[in-house]
Design an enzyme around this catalytic site. Structure first.
Site, short mmCIF file in Angstrom:
data_model
loop_
_atom_site.label_atom_id
_atom_site.label_comp_id
_atom_site.label_asym_id
_atom_site.label_seq_id
_atom_site.Cartn_x
_atom_site.Cartn_y
_atom_site.Cartn_z
N HIS A 1 32.14 -22.51 -23.29
CA HIS A 1 32.81 -22.61 -21.97
C HIS A 1 31.82 -22.57 -20.83
O HIS A 1 32.06 -21.94 -19.81
CB HIS A 1 33.84 -21.48 -21.85
CG HIS A 1 34.92 -21.56 -22.89
ND1 HIS A 1 35.91 -22.52 -22.88
CD2 HIS A 1 35.11 -20.86 -24.04
CE1 HIS A 1 36.69 -22.38 -23.93
NE2 HIS A 1 36.23 -21.37 -24.66
N TRP B 1 7.76 7.53 -10.71
CA TRP B 1 8.45 6.23 -10.85
C TRP B 1 8.93 5.94 -9.43
O TRP B 1 9.84 6.60 -8.92
CB TRP B 1 9.63 6.35 -11.82
CG TRP B 1 10.25 5.02 -12.15
CD1 TRP B 1 9.84 4.11 -13.08
CD2 TRP B 1 11.41 4.45 -11.53
NE1 TRP B 1 10.68 3.02 -13.09
CE2 TRP B 1 11.64 3.19 -12.15
CE3 TRP B 1 12.28 4.86 -10.54
CZ2 TRP B 1 12.70 2.36 -11.81
CZ3 TRP B 1 13.34 4.03 -10.19
CH2 TRP B 1 13.53 2.80 -10.82
N ARG C 1 9.10 9.28 -18.22
CA ARG C 1 10.03 9.37 -17.08
C ARG C 1 9.56 8.55 -15.89
O ARG C 1 10.27 8.39 -14.91
CB ARG C 1 10.21 10.83 -16.67
CG ARG C 1 10.78 11.74 -17.73
CD ARG C 1 10.77 13.19 -17.28
NE ARG C 1 11.53 13.32 -16.05
CZ ARG C 1 12.86 13.49 -16.03
NH1 ARG C 1 13.52 13.52 -17.16
NH2 ARG C 1 13.51 13.61 -14.91
N GLU D 1 23.90 -5.07 -27.08
CA GLU D 1 22.85 -4.07 -27.30
C GLU D 1 21.56 -4.73 -27.75
O GLU D 1 20.47 -4.43 -27.27
CB GLU D 1 23.30 -3.04 -28.31
CG GLU D 1 22.22 -2.06 -28.77
CD GLU D 1 21.54 -1.31 -27.64
OE1 GLU D 1 22.06 -1.29 -26.50
OE2 GLU D 1 20.42 -0.79 -27.87
N GLU E 1 14.29 -5.56 -22.60
CA GLU E 1 13.68 -4.43 -21.89
C GLU E 1 12.28 -4.10 -22.40
O GLU E 1 11.52 -3.43 -21.71
CB GLU E 1 14.57 -3.21 -21.92
CG GLU E 1 14.72 -2.51 -23.24
CD GLU E 1 15.53 -1.22 -23.11
OE1 GLU E 1 15.45 -0.53 -22.09
OE2 GLU E 1 16.28 -0.93 -24.04
N CYS F 1 11.06 10.90 -12.10
CA CYS F 1 9.63 11.20 -12.20
C CYS F 1 9.54 12.42 -13.12
O CYS F 1 10.54 12.98 -13.52
CB CYS F 1 9.09 11.56 -10.83
SG CYS F 1 9.44 10.32 -9.60
N GLY G 1 13.42 13.11 -7.58
CA GLY G 1 14.76 12.89 -7.04
C GLY G 1 14.68 12.03 -5.79
O GLY G 1 13.64 11.44 -5.49
C1 AGP Z 1 18.29 1.89 -23.30
O1 AGP Z 1 17.35 1.25 -24.13
C2 AGP Z 1 17.82 1.96 -21.88
N1 AGP Z 1 16.59 2.61 -21.78
C3 AGP Z 1 18.88 2.41 -20.90
O2 AGP Z 1 19.83 1.39 -20.86
C4 AGP Z 1 19.62 3.73 -21.20
O3 AGP Z 1 20.46 3.58 -22.32
C5 AGP Z 1 20.50 4.06 -19.97
O4 AGP Z 1 19.64 4.27 -18.88
C6 AGP Z 1 21.40 5.27 -20.17
O5 AGP Z 1 20.62 6.43 -20.35
P1 AGP Z 1 21.37 7.76 -20.89
O6 AGP Z 1 21.90 7.45 -22.25
O7 AGP Z 1 20.30 8.82 -20.91
O8 AGP Z 1 22.47 8.07 -19.92
#
Ligand code: AGP
Length: 594
Positions: free
Chosen positions: A494, A75, A27, A471, A478, A2, A102
């Site tokens: 496979h 969140w 966030r 990737e 997403e 959050c 948190g």
């Molecule tokens: C990436 O597009 C995503 N938002 C997510 O996978 C992100 O890479 C992952 O949460 C890791 O975050 P970080 O690099 O801040 O550790």
């Protein structure tokens, strides 16, 4: 994950907190709330709304400015998305008001132990904290009541607390979740989860370390540990690139950050070039040379960058490397070599799964390097070493420029460990140039419209292009919510090829001469079953019929060029569907819960 913001100082606390919350919406953005001191009636008011910060702003239109305010954008982790579960939360008598980022893992236990008779107003773990502080305030001073409560909490928290009996103070506490204190020569103390929310109101800031307790007043902040002993904070300047993290001429941060990638590469070259030579801190390199195996630990996009890093370290430096998903590694340590070296890759530097991984290996007393985009982050501070990827603030939840920056720094690290015969500076310079050539002439909007009309899609590739396919698939799903798989091209036959039907979009990523023929054969196999195929490749490997052709770069960095059309495919697919590109549903930029 959050966002929290607080301010005590000049009579503009409401504006500062609302602006800060807007910058922190990446966030988490399912509900928002704010409490401010209304001097007209000499009391604190609490406002909460589900939805974005704009909803909260509407509720606050008629309220006056204030000199003290705390705010929160949520969140949801504990409890559904409702106004009751939105923060701030208030103690039983209304004396204490707080916001929290948190997860409190022992909230149920504390509830049963200390306030079993009380009917909670929300489903959150946070509300318990307010009641505990009030319970202890009957026998202690407010600062002792707060630290007594903090010592009982298990889990992660960044907390802002207001005590109505001391209305010109904000109490702040931090353990595992990020929290920074903003200081200004002209007066006013700001507090936020991310330095972005302090820009414009603070000249300097203190990224709090774990077990910090801070008493924030309008003209000063006093820093303590949980024993209420004074601690001396590290103070940083709010840099200009933080001040400039606005969208500028772009409709979305994601598009801005995609377009920034050539300059990010050049910034990295500049950062790691000393007297015309690319280099990495000797201490980091010599420690790594003494290791016998490198363990790369990351999540999401950062893990995909780590997969490229594995290839660079093995290919250029001849050091064996393996890549682990952080949330798996943290609880299932692999059989480690006798002299392991650990690399954490994280854009935010706050990902809880990586912090759990760091905790799982700390007893080994082995070197840990954090490669991150936030040099003041927790994981940068807690590791033995850190390397800055210098991508500048990345606001869009979907990571783009950080991926390219992380992989580029990993290439430079591998080069620093090698015999230096690889022309790393020229390779990266050419990559930046060819990125620009593509970005200036791309037509991915029409390809997205033409190909992405189904509920599912595939990216396929071999070797380093399989890493890229993973990737590309993550990016597309997403933000466009199209069910997408990144698949090893040779593995499709496979079993998974059973999913191919008429019109299934399959994007082939081809950048390696010795796998060109095989990947194209795999593409024919899906084409024969009705797939709608699209080839993304380099000019030297291309055929007339290919769809996206990019100018040649060194094979090791080709994924960092081919990733651009896939990033734009995702961007346009989401745009054409009318989805929120910078803040996709269910996601957050910094995942600070496990
Ligand atoms: C990436 O597009 C995503 N938002 C997510 O996978 C992100 O890479 C992952 O949460 C890791 O975050 P970080 O690099 O801040 O550790």
């Amino acid at each position: 994950m959050c966002g929290i913001v607080g301010y005590v100082g000049k009579n503009q606390a409401k504006e500062i907190v609302l602006n800060g919350l807007t910058k922190l919406e990446y966030r988490g953005y399912d509900s928002a709330g704010l409490s401010l001191f209304d001097s007209k009636v000499n009391r604190f008011e609490v406002f909460k709304e589900t939805g974005r910060v704009t909803e909260l702003k509407k509720a606050l239109e008629m309220t006056l400015e204030s000199s003290v305010a705390i705010g929160h954008t949520r969140w949801a982790t504990h409890g559904k998305v409702t106004r009751e579960n939105a923060h701030p939360h208030v103690s039983r008598s209304g004396r204490f008001i707080l916001v929290h980022n948190g997860v409190i893992e022992n909230s149920d236990v504390l509830y049963q132990q200390y306030i079993p008779d009380y009917d909670l107003k929300s489903e959150t773990d946070t509300e318990i904290i307010a009641h505990l502080i009030e319970t202890f305030s009957k026998q202690f001073t407010v600062d002792n009541a707060i630290v007594t409560t903090l010592k009982l909490l298990e889990g992660s928290y960044a907390l802002l607390v207001i005590d109505k009996e001391t209305p010109d103070i904000i109490y702040a506490a931090k353990h595992k979740s990020p929290l920074l204190i903003g200081l200004s020569e002209s007066g006013g103390t700001a507090i936020a989860s991310d330095v972005l929310a302090l820009a414009g109101y603070s000249d300097h800031y203190v990224p709090l370390t774990d077990h910090s307790f801070v008493v924030c007043e309008k003209d000063k902040a006093r820093f303590f540990n949980f024993e209420l002993e004074n601690i001396k904070p590290d103070i940083y300047e709010v840099s200009s690139d933080i001040l400039n993290s606005d969208k500028g001429l772009f409709d979305h941060y994601m598009l801005k950050e995609i377009e920034e990638q050539p300059s990010v590469i050049r910034q990295i070259i500049q950062t790691y070039e000393v007297n015309g030579v690319i280099e990495v801190d000797d201490v980091i390199v010599s420690d790594m040379k003494k290791s016998d195996r490198i363990y790369i630990i990351a999540a999401g996009t950062s893990m995909h960058a780590g997969m490229l890093g594995k290839r660079y370290l093995e290919r250029l430096a001849g050091i064996p490397a393996e890549v682990h998903i952080a949330s798996e590694f943290a609880y299932h340590l692999p059989l480690l070599s006798s002299k392991p070296y650990f690399i954490l890759i994280t854009q935010s530097g706050e990902t809880a799964d990586l912090r759990a991984s760091l905790k799982a290996i700390e007893h080994l007393k082995r070197p840990v390097l954090t490669i991150t985009n936030v040099k003041t982050s927790t994981l940068a501070r807690e590791a033995t070493y850190f390397l800055d990827v210098k991508a500048g603030p990345e606001i869009a939840v979907a990571s783009t420029k950080a991926y390219v920056a992380q992989a580029s720094v990993l290439l430079i690290l591998a080069y620093a460990l090698s015999n230096k015969s690889y022309p790393v500076k020229e390779v990266l310079s050419k990559l930046a140039n060819n990125m620009e050539v593509f970005l200036a002439n791309q037509s991915m909007d029409s390809i997205a419209k033409d190909f992405l009309d189904k509920r599912h899609a595939f990216f396929i590739g071999r070797g380093i292009n399989y890493d890229l396919a993973l990737e590309a698939a993550l990016k597309l799903k997403e933000i466009s919510y199209i069910q997408t798989e990144g698949f090893a091209a040779g593995e499709l036959k496979h079993g998974t090829i059973a999913l191919i039907e008429e019109g299934t979009p399959v994007f082939a990523l081809i950048s390696d001469a010795h796998m060109n023929h095989q990947t194209r054969s795999n593409l024919k196999e899906v084409d024969a079953r009705g797939a709608k195929t699209c080839v993304i490749t380099l000019r030297s490997l291309s055929k007339e019929t290919d769809d996206v052709i990019l100018e040649d770069v060194d094979p090791l960095v080709a994924p960092l060029l081919l990733v651009l059309p896939t990033q734009l495919l995702s961007y346009y697919a989401a745009l054409q569907r009318g989805f929120d590109i910078d803040k996709p549903r269910n996601l957050a930029k910094s995942v600070t819960v496990e």
